[in-house]
Design a protein around this motif. Sequence first.
Motif: not given
Length: 242
Positions: A63-66, A73-75, A78-80
Amino acid sequence: MSHILHMDASARPGLAGTDHHGSHSRYLSHQFVSRWQSRRPEDAVVYRDLGQCPPSFINHDWVASAFTPTERREPWMKEALAESDELVDELIAADIVVIGTPLYNFGVPAPLKTWVDQVVRIGRTVDIDETNPSETYIAKLADRERHVVVLAARGGMNMATGEEMAHMNHLEPHLASAFEFIGITRMHTVAIEGQEAGGEVLAMSIADATRKVERLVDELQVALDATPRNAVPTRADALDTA
């Protein structure tokens, strides 16, 4: 060349009529894809067995990444989202999304719901227009015509739209809402019913559903041949029930 995304959501790995305790929804989806490929072997098919290899549940990191802008976005973000990006890419590429799914406890199986959660993505399949409060969401997959084929298996009877037990069936309405939200409005449903009754009731339902699948394949192949791949569906496009 058309692209098909074929997914099965049943917990049963085998096919009804072939394997002991096999899946009726898998039987229908494989009937659809087999008939399609026999007539159009050049078309590409991507297969996902959601029932046996379910997608990951979304979590805090997802959720934080999306909801973080792409450029920030931190690396680890992107992995998440890597799995979600792969699933979204498959969906965007598809002209036909074929879903074999049972009706579990009035709704969609958990793996299929998880897939929906992974592909309904801000910035990928839907955008937000904060300047337009009346139409806040912008469906990004309305860029061209796509079809969704839901091939369902229901234990009960008379659960299709308009029938007396339809209020117990939240599978197709749930999927219709999710796909419409991201811009895919052409949905076709074929279902096998009567597994709990068995016997002649089930046999007749299987035969009827098989005929409908064969007819639907023929109709969709004609429709695809007549529609440019970049055609944009209009608001007049309606949900179809085969």
